[in-house]
Scaffold this motif. Structure first.
Motif, PDB file in Angstrom:
ATOM      1  N   ALA A 188       4.051  -0.831  -0.406  1.00  0.00           N
ATOM      2  CA  ALA A 188       3.393   0.400   0.010  1.00  0.00           C
ATOM      3  C   ALA A 188       3.426   0.334   1.590  1.00  0.00           C
ATOM      4  O   ALA A 188       3.387   1.448   2.110  1.00  0.00           O
ATOM      5  CB  ALA A 188       2.198   0.036  -0.515  1.00  0.00           C
ATOM      6  N   MET A 189       3.276  -0.680   2.280  1.00  0.00           N
ATOM      7  CA  MET A 189       3.417  -0.565   3.731  1.00  0.00           C
ATOM      8  C   MET A 189       4.642  -0.060   4.226  1.00  0.00           C
ATOM      9  O   MET A 189       4.543   0.622   5.314  1.00  0.00           O
ATOM     10  CB  MET A 189       3.007  -2.112   4.483  1.00  0.00           C
ATOM     11  N   VAL A 190       5.785  -0.661   3.804  1.00  0.00           N
ATOM     12  CA  VAL A 190       7.017  -0.009   3.945  1.00  0.00           C
ATOM     13  C   VAL A 190       7.282   1.649   3.744  1.00  0.00           C
ATOM     14  O   VAL A 190       7.895   2.140   4.925  1.00  0.00           O
ATOM     15  CB  VAL A 190       8.261  -0.628   3.350  1.00  0.00           C
ATOM     16  N   MET A 191       6.681   1.947   2.826  1.00  0.00           N
ATOM     17  CA  MET A 191       6.707   3.423   2.620  1.00  0.00           C
ATOM     18  C   MET A 191       5.770   4.421   3.478  1.00  0.00           C
ATOM     19  O   MET A 191       6.067   5.244   3.962  1.00  0.00           O
ATOM     20  CB  MET A 191       6.439   3.646   0.847  1.00  0.00           C
ATOM     21  N   LEU A 192       4.820   3.503   3.559  1.00  0.00           N
ATOM     22  CA  LEU A 192       3.745   4.008   4.914  1.00  0.00           C
ATOM     23  C   LEU A 192       4.345   4.181   6.057  1.00  0.00           C
ATOM     24  O   LEU A 192       4.424   5.225   6.870  1.00  0.00           O
ATOM     25  CB  LEU A 192       2.445   3.275   5.000  1.00  0.00           C
ATOM     26  N   LEU A 193       5.240   3.251   6.718  1.00  0.00           N
ATOM     27  CA  LEU A 193       5.856   3.337   7.719  1.00  0.00           C
ATOM     28  C   LEU A 193       6.899   4.218   7.999  1.00  0.00           C
ATOM     29  O   LEU A 193       7.308   5.055   8.989  1.00  0.00           O
ATOM     30  CB  LEU A 193       6.371   2.023   8.318  1.00  0.00           C
ATOM     31  N   ILE A 194       7.590   4.573   6.714  1.00  0.00           N
ATOM     32  CA  ILE A 194       8.807   5.426   6.643  1.00  0.00           C
ATOM     33  C   ILE A 194       8.357   6.887   6.538  1.00  0.00           C
ATOM     34  O   ILE A 194       8.916   7.770   7.101  1.00  0.00           O
ATOM     35  CB  ILE A 194       9.578   5.199   5.474  1.00  0.00           C
ATOM     36  N   VAL A 195       7.272   7.138   5.714  1.00  0.00           N
ATOM     37  CA  VAL A 195       6.789   8.427   5.527  1.00  0.00           C
ATOM     38  C   VAL A 195       5.201   8.635   5.776  1.00  0.00           C
ATOM     39  O   VAL A 195       4.651   8.938   4.877  1.00  0.00           O
ATOM     40  CB  VAL A 195       7.156   9.140   4.090  1.00  0.00           C
ATOM     41  N   ASP A 197       3.364  10.695   7.223  1.00  0.00           N
ATOM     42  CA  ASP A 197       2.787  11.848   7.212  1.00  0.00           C
ATOM     43  C   ASP A 197       2.460  12.228   5.710  1.00  0.00           C
ATOM     44  O   ASP A 197       1.532  13.087   5.428  1.00  0.00           O
ATOM     45  CB  ASP A 197       3.643  13.161   7.624  1.00  0.00           C
ATOM     46  N   ASN A 198       3.114  11.542   4.630  1.00  0.00           N
ATOM     47  CA  ASN A 198       2.878  11.923   3.329  1.00  0.00           C
ATOM     48  C   ASN A 198       1.800  11.139   2.872  1.00  0.00           C
ATOM     49  O   ASN A 198       1.161  11.438   1.585  1.00  0.00           O
ATOM     50  CB  ASN A 198       4.039  11.867   2.435  1.00  0.00           C
ATOM     51  N   LEU A 199       1.441   9.965   3.305  1.00  0.00           N
ATOM     52  CA  LEU A 199       0.705   9.094   2.663  1.00  0.00           C
ATOM     53  C   LEU A 199      -0.479   8.646   3.393  1.00  0.00           C
ATOM     54  O   LEU A 199      -1.622   8.555   2.940  1.00  0.00           O
ATOM     55  CB  LEU A 199       1.608   7.465   2.442  1.00  0.00           C
ATOM     56  N   ALA A 200      -0.442   8.689   4.887  1.00  0.00           N
ATOM     57  CA  ALA A 200      -1.658   8.005   5.623  1.00  0.00           C
ATOM     58  C   ALA A 200      -2.774   9.189   5.572  1.00  0.00           C
ATOM     59  O   ALA A 200      -2.692  10.119   5.877  1.00  0.00           O
ATOM     60  CB  ALA A 200      -0.929   7.972   7.160  1.00  0.00           C
ATOM     61  N   GLY A 201      -3.895   8.592   4.798  1.00  0.00           N
ATOM     62  CA  GLY A 201      -5.174   9.099   4.752  1.00  0.00           C
ATOM     63  C   GLY A 201      -5.069  10.451   3.561  1.00  0.00           C
ATOM     64  O   GLY A 201      -6.170  11.125   3.535  1.00  0.00           O
ATOM     65  N   LYS A 202      -3.794  10.551   3.093  1.00  0.00           N
ATOM     66  CA  LYS A 202      -3.629  11.509   1.944  1.00  0.00           C
ATOM     67  C   LYS A 202      -3.213  11.108   0.796  1.00  0.00           C
ATOM     68  O   LYS A 202      -3.990  11.971  -0.246  1.00  0.00           O
ATOM     69  CB  LYS A 202      -2.761  12.490   2.561  1.00  0.00           C
ATOM     70  N   ARG A 203      -2.722  10.079   0.296  1.00  0.00           N
ATOM     71  CA  ARG A 203      -2.309   9.864  -0.866  1.00  0.00           C
ATOM     72  C   ARG A 203      -2.508   8.337  -1.224  1.00  0.00           C
ATOM     73  O   ARG A 203      -2.618   7.522  -0.307  1.00  0.00           O
ATOM     74  CB  ARG A 203      -0.860  10.046  -1.403  1.00  0.00           C
ATOM     75  N   PHE A 204      -2.776   7.697  -2.431  1.00  0.00           N
ATOM     76  CA  PHE A 204      -2.814   6.463  -3.093  1.00  0.00           C
ATOM     77  C   PHE A 204      -1.701   5.819  -2.346  1.00  0.00           C
ATOM     78  O   PHE A 204      -0.543   6.245  -2.388  1.00  0.00           O
ATOM     79  CB  PHE A 204      -2.807   6.525  -4.366  1.00  0.00           C
ATOM     80  N   TYR A 220      -1.803   3.275  11.081  1.00  0.00           N
ATOM     81  CA  TYR A 220      -0.680   2.958  10.205  1.00  0.00           C
ATOM     82  C   TYR A 220      -0.575   1.532   9.739  1.00  0.00           C
ATOM     83  O   TYR A 220      -0.697   0.894   8.661  1.00  0.00           O
ATOM     84  CB  TYR A 220       0.724   3.563  10.491  1.00  0.00           C
ATOM     85  N   LEU A 221      -0.534   0.843  10.971  1.00  0.00           N
ATOM     86  CA  LEU A 221      -0.627  -0.764  10.747  1.00  0.00           C
ATOM     87  C   LEU A 221      -1.938  -1.198  10.133  1.00  0.00           C
ATOM     88  O   LEU A 221      -1.950  -2.270   9.500  1.00  0.00           O
ATOM     89  CB  LEU A 221      -0.592  -1.388  12.173  1.00  0.00           C
ATOM     90  N   TYR A 222      -3.129  -0.635  10.750  1.00  0.00           N
ATOM     91  CA  TYR A 222      -4.448  -1.020  10.244  1.00  0.00           C
ATOM     92  C   TYR A 222      -4.517  -0.872   8.681  1.00  0.00           C
ATOM     93  O   TYR A 222      -4.856  -1.703   8.055  1.00  0.00           O
ATOM     94  CB  TYR A 222      -5.527  -0.284  10.910  1.00  0.00           C
ATOM     95  N   MET A 223      -4.006   0.483   8.275  1.00  0.00           N
ATOM     96  CA  MET A 223      -4.108   0.510   6.901  1.00  0.00           C
ATOM     97  C   MET A 223      -3.375  -0.142   5.950  1.00  0.00           C
ATOM     98  O   MET A 223      -3.431  -0.880   5.105  1.00  0.00           O
ATOM     99  CB  MET A 223      -3.631   2.238   6.723  1.00  0.00           C
TER     100      MET A 223
END
Length: 423
Positions: A188-195, A197-204, A220-223
């Motif tokens: 999940a963290m790898v996907m967060l760092l890659i995309v 804009d699509n995940l951070a604060g918006k999607r599960f 991003y790092l905190y999440m």
């Protein structure tokens, strides 16, 4: 003679020889045992329970200050407290931000279900953490009692074999559950760092309202790290309870083995009294475990009912993005969590029901009336099975696991109907 000294006399049983057709399976078990012994080894003579030490070590890596449950130096204890003092406040703030995001988006079914899945899981984490701190001295006493029972009652070759088999099972389950969560949260963290804009604060699984003054990379790092730490902390707390249950199950097996052979070189009445006392210690352990974990397990099962339903709903209505892929990992983790609770609880329940049969199956008719009276007392006590419950409302059995799945399906049906009406 003290009770534990008597156990040394009465618990000896005949070691079962390994038959030729069993040699291959035995060799495989031996190799697996040797492998797991390299990770926090278990030692009967020292009363060292490696599976508990392994889980405590994993919990300390996730920031939980579980000191005093395994051998550790003063420097290690200080390091554990420092890490906990930094990690736990940050994780608490993250859960507060998740709850705030839930309040802001309560009227949107899709966003609400994405948020509730993680918020319930993380609130449950903090409930278990606080419960562990509140009952920490009781947990330490339980660990001490289990070590003492292991050192004084697991003596014969057959009993030692049973102990090591259970330890292999405990370590494999502990590591499998932990690694499953580590893999999914790291992915999940790898996907967060890659995309982002699509995940951070918006999607599960990153439905959280972050402070805007934080730079994006810090957000991003905190999440990402918060999800990893909380997710990895959950199985370590769950495993404390489950390992305790399986240790009790192991001692019930050893108690059953004590009836296989009556040793004529000892007083049979002393032998039987020691069996009754051994059983009483296990009854007391079960009651203490039930008192410590009844409310966290109740919250876990109620929240798991909702989480399973909402993850299944999100899997159905998902858009096929990376968030939808992570939903499947969460679903697998939650299913593994509640299944392991029910499996270990069911094992203890079924094993405790065999005590009366084992007692009646011994050669009691060869002994005097005092022995028979003591045996009858034991059988009456053994008629009450060891049933762990979720707050006294639901037994931890495989039947309960099936019931949770059925009720979750009903909730999924309601959510799909609500979602269909909104769209």
């Amino acid at each position: 003679m003290t009770f534990f000294t008597q156990c040394r006399v009465v618990s000896a049983t005949t070691y079962k020889r390994i038959l030729p057709d069993e040699s291959q399976a035995h060799c495989e078990m031996e190799r697996l045992r040797e492998l797991t012994q390299r990770i926090r080894p278990s030692d009967v003579d020292e009363g060292r329970i490696g599976s508990i030490e392994l889980n405590v070590w994993l919990a300390q890596l996730t920031g939980l200050p579980l000191s005093g449950l395994k051998p550790e130096t003063k420097a290690e204890s200080i390091r554990i407290l420092v890490v906990s003092g930094v990690v736990l406040p940050l994780l608490f703030c993250y859960v507060v931000l998740e709850i705030y995001d839930l309040v802001l988006n309560w009227d949107n079914v899709d966003i609400m279900t994405q948020n509730v899945v993680m918020t319930l899981t993380h609130v449950g984490y903090w409930f278990k953490v606080l419960n562990t701190f509140y009952y920490y001295e009781d947990i330490r006493r339980i660990v001490f009692t289990l070590k003492h029972l292991t050192r004084t009652c697991v003596l014969s070759p057959g009993q030692r074999e049973t102990f090591h088999q259970v330890e292999v099972e405990n370590k494999v389950v502990c590591l499998f559950y932990f690694c499953l969560v580590v893999f999914s949260s790291t992915l999940a963290m790898v996907m967060l760092l890659i995309v982002p804009d699509n995940l951070a604060g918006k999607r599960f699984p990153y439905r959280v309202h972050m402070p805007h003054f934080l730079p994006p990379i810090v957000q991003y790092l905190y999440m990402g790290l918060s999800i990893i730490w909380i997710s990895c902390g959950i199985p370590t707390i769950d495993n404390v309870n489950m390992l305790f249950m399986n240790q009790i199950c192991m001692h019930l097996k050893i108690l059953n083995m004590a009836f296989d052979v009556l040793q004529r070189q000892v007083d049979p009445n002393i032998w039987m009294v020691s069996i009754v006392k051994y059983h009483s210690v296990l009854i007391n352990l079960r009651q203490r475990l039930e008192q410590i974990y009844r409310l966290p397990v109740l919250f876990q099962f109620v929240s798991s009912l909702l989480v399973v339903a909402m993850t299944a709903f999100q899997a159905i209505v998902g858009d096929g993005s990376g968030s939808s892929v992570l939903i499947y990992f969460l679903f697998g983790g939650v299913m593994c969590q509640i299944f392991l609770y029910c499996w270990f609880g069911n094992e203890v329940f079924e094993q405790s029901k065999t005590l009366s049969t084992s007692a009646f199956g011994c050669n009691w008719h060869e002994f005097d009336a005092q022995f028979k009276r003591t045996l009858l007392i034991f059988m009456i006590n053994a008629d009450r099975p060891f049933l762990f419950t979720a707050g006294g409302f639901m037994g931890l059995t495989l039947t309960s696991f099936a019931n949770i799945l059925g009720k979750s399906y009903s909730i999924v049906t309601v959510l799909r109907h609500m979602y269909g009406r909104a769209h």
